[in-house]
Write a protein that holds these residues in place. Sequence first.
Motif, PDB file in Angstrom:
ATOM      1  N   UNK A   8     -30.464  56.197 -30.372  1.00  0.00           N
ATOM      2  CA  UNK A   8     -29.713  57.037 -29.439  1.00  0.00           C
ATOM      3  C   UNK A   8     -29.993  56.641 -27.991  1.00  0.00           C
ATOM      4  N   UNK A   9     -31.240  56.340 -27.675  1.00  0.00           N
ATOM      5  CA  UNK A   9     -31.612  55.969 -26.303  1.00  0.00           C
ATOM      6  C   UNK A   9     -30.933  54.663 -25.897  1.00  0.00           C
ATOM      7  N   UNK A  10     -30.761  53.755 -26.849  1.00  0.00           N
ATOM      8  CA  UNK A  10     -30.113  52.468 -26.553  1.00  0.00           C
ATOM      9  C   UNK A  10     -28.651  52.657 -26.176  1.00  0.00           C
ATOM     10  N   UNK A  11     -28.053  53.813 -26.552  1.00  0.00           N
ATOM     11  CA  UNK A  11     -26.626  54.028 -26.312  1.00  0.00           C
ATOM     12  C   UNK A  11     -26.311  54.849 -25.058  1.00  0.00           C
ATOM     13  N   UNK A  12     -27.310  55.427 -24.407  1.00  0.00           N
ATOM     14  CA  UNK A  12     -27.029  56.298 -23.255  1.00  0.00           C
ATOM     15  C   UNK A  12     -27.336  55.588 -21.948  1.00  0.00           C
ATOM     16  N   UNK A  13     -26.811  56.170 -20.886  1.00  0.00           N
ATOM     17  CA  UNK A  13     -27.035  55.665 -19.544  1.00  0.00           C
ATOM     18  C   UNK A  13     -28.498  55.865 -19.158  1.00  0.00           C
ATOM     19  N   UNK A  14     -29.158  54.783 -18.782  1.00  0.00           N
ATOM     20  CA  UNK A  14     -30.556  54.861 -18.361  1.00  0.00           C
ATOM     21  C   UNK A  14     -30.679  55.765 -17.144  1.00  0.00           C
ATOM     22  N   UNK A  15     -31.815  56.465 -17.072  1.00  0.00           N
ATOM     23  CA  UNK A  15     -32.162  57.340 -15.954  1.00  0.00           C
ATOM     24  C   UNK A  15     -31.258  58.564 -15.824  1.00  0.00           C
ATOM     25  N   UNK A  16     -30.484  58.887 -16.843  1.00  0.00           N
ATOM     26  CA  UNK A  16     -29.684  60.106 -16.825  1.00  0.00           C
ATOM     27  C   UNK A  16     -30.538  61.256 -17.374  1.00  0.00           C
ATOM     28  N   UNK A  17     -30.153  62.486 -17.090  1.00  0.00           N
ATOM     29  CA  UNK A  17     -30.901  63.611 -17.665  1.00  0.00           C
ATOM     30  C   UNK A  17     -30.940  63.568 -19.199  1.00  0.00           C
ATOM     31  N   UNK A  18     -29.839  63.144 -19.835  1.00  0.00           N
ATOM     32  CA  UNK A  18     -29.812  63.059 -21.289  1.00  0.00           C
ATOM     33  C   UNK A  18     -30.790  61.992 -21.779  1.00  0.00           C
ATOM     34  N   UNK A  19     -30.872  60.872 -21.074  1.00  0.00           N
ATOM     35  CA  UNK A  19     -31.828  59.824 -21.417  1.00  0.00           C
ATOM     36  C   UNK A  19     -33.252  60.372 -21.349  1.00  0.00           C
ATOM     37  N   UNK A  20     -33.548  61.142 -20.322  1.00  0.00           N
ATOM     38  CA  UNK A  20     -34.882  61.730 -20.183  1.00  0.00           C
ATOM     39  C   UNK A  20     -35.191  62.705 -21.317  1.00  0.00           C
ATOM     40  N   UNK A  21     -34.202  63.517 -21.670  1.00  0.00           N
ATOM     41  CA  UNK A  21     -34.391  64.484 -22.755  1.00  0.00           C
ATOM     42  C   UNK A  21     -34.659  63.758 -24.076  1.00  0.00           C
ATOM     43  N   UNK A  22     -33.863  62.709 -24.349  1.00  0.00           N
ATOM     44  CA  UNK A  22     -34.048  61.948 -25.586  1.00  0.00           C
ATOM     45  C   UNK A  22     -35.419  61.281 -25.633  1.00  0.00           C
ATOM     46  N   UNK A  23     -35.839  60.744 -24.501  1.00  0.00           N
ATOM     47  CA  UNK A  23     -37.130  60.073 -24.480  1.00  0.00           C
ATOM     48  C   UNK A  23     -38.291  61.061 -24.633  1.00  0.00           C
ATOM     49  N   UNK A  24     -38.121  62.283 -24.131  1.00  0.00           N
ATOM     50  CA  UNK A  24     -39.149  63.306 -24.340  1.00  0.00           C
ATOM     51  C   UNK A  24     -39.238  63.660 -25.831  1.00  0.00           C
ATOM     52  N   UNK A  25     -38.083  63.724 -26.488  1.00  0.00           N
ATOM     53  CA  UNK A  25     -38.082  63.945 -27.937  1.00  0.00           C
ATOM     54  C   UNK A  25     -38.782  62.776 -28.637  1.00  0.00           C
ATOM     55  N   UNK A  26     -38.546  61.569 -28.154  1.00  0.00           N
ATOM     56  CA  UNK A  26     -39.178  60.398 -28.749  1.00  0.00           C
ATOM     57  C   UNK A  26     -40.696  60.463 -28.593  1.00  0.00           C
ATOM     58  N   UNK A  27     -41.171  60.918 -27.444  1.00  0.00           N
ATOM     59  CA  UNK A  27     -42.618  61.065 -27.231  1.00  0.00           C
ATOM     60  C   UNK A  27     -43.201  62.007 -28.284  1.00  0.00           C
ATOM     61  N   UNK A  28     -42.561  63.158 -28.480  1.00  0.00           N
ATOM     62  CA  UNK A  28     -43.092  64.120 -29.452  1.00  0.00           C
ATOM     63  C   UNK A  28     -42.987  63.586 -30.875  1.00  0.00           C
ATOM     64  N   UNK A  29     -41.939  62.812 -31.160  1.00  0.00           N
ATOM     65  CA  UNK A  29     -41.808  62.214 -32.494  1.00  0.00           C
ATOM     66  C   UNK A  29     -42.897  61.166 -32.730  1.00  0.00           C
ATOM     67  N   UNK A  30     -43.172  60.350 -31.706  1.00  0.00           N
ATOM     68  CA  UNK A  30     -44.272  59.384 -31.807  1.00  0.00           C
ATOM     69  C   UNK A  30     -45.582  60.111 -32.117  1.00  0.00           C
ATOM     70  N   UNK A  31     -45.845  61.153 -31.363  1.00  0.00           N
ATOM     71  CA  UNK A  31     -47.093  61.890 -31.523  1.00  0.00           C
ATOM     72  C   UNK A  31     -47.173  62.502 -32.923  1.00  0.00           C
ATOM     73  N   UNK A  32     -46.080  63.093 -33.404  1.00  0.00           N
ATOM     74  CA  UNK A  32     -46.071  63.718 -34.727  1.00  0.00           C
ATOM     75  C   UNK A  32     -46.200  62.679 -35.832  1.00  0.00           C
TER      76      UNK A  32
END
Length: 164
Positions: free
Chosen positions: A26-50
């Motif tokens: 999903x991150x590969x498909x969105x505009x970098x540095x957009x709010x949606x990109x940030x939200x997706x990457x925060x989800x990715x951080x929590x998924x990595x941790x889990x």
Amino acid sequence: MSAYTKGRDAFEHGCYREAVESFLQAIALVNRNSPLDGEMQMWLVTAYQAAGQQQEAISLCRKLQMHAHWETRKQSKRLLYILEAPQLEKKSEWLTQIPDLSDVNEEDVNERMGVGTFTPSVPKPHPPEPEPIDWSQVDTKESNIVGVALIALLLVLGGLVWLG
């Protein structure tokens, strides 16, 4: 279904490795540095941790502190503080051991727990009713003690009235 939605669903169902893969797509498909990109990457951080990928989570969180969206920077700073916090030692007396019940069959459990052995109690019989009193057999004549008690009571009451 979008990769982002698929990743969130996988995360919420405990499929963390699948969630990581979906978030990366999903991150590969969105505009970098957009709010949606940030939200997706925060989800990715929590998924990595889990998923047990602590170092990847910390590394991504550090990169997100330079994200163009200020809310993402703020959230990543808070999350990094949590991820880098020292792990507390878990003492054995704080933990409850859960026994492995995988090889216990249902019949053994029912037998040990007394399931199926219930028998309803038999109602207690009512006590027999007392026999009625035959008053013709009872001596109902006054006894001397009742007369003496009445006289004593009248004397006491009379004395109280006279003195009072």
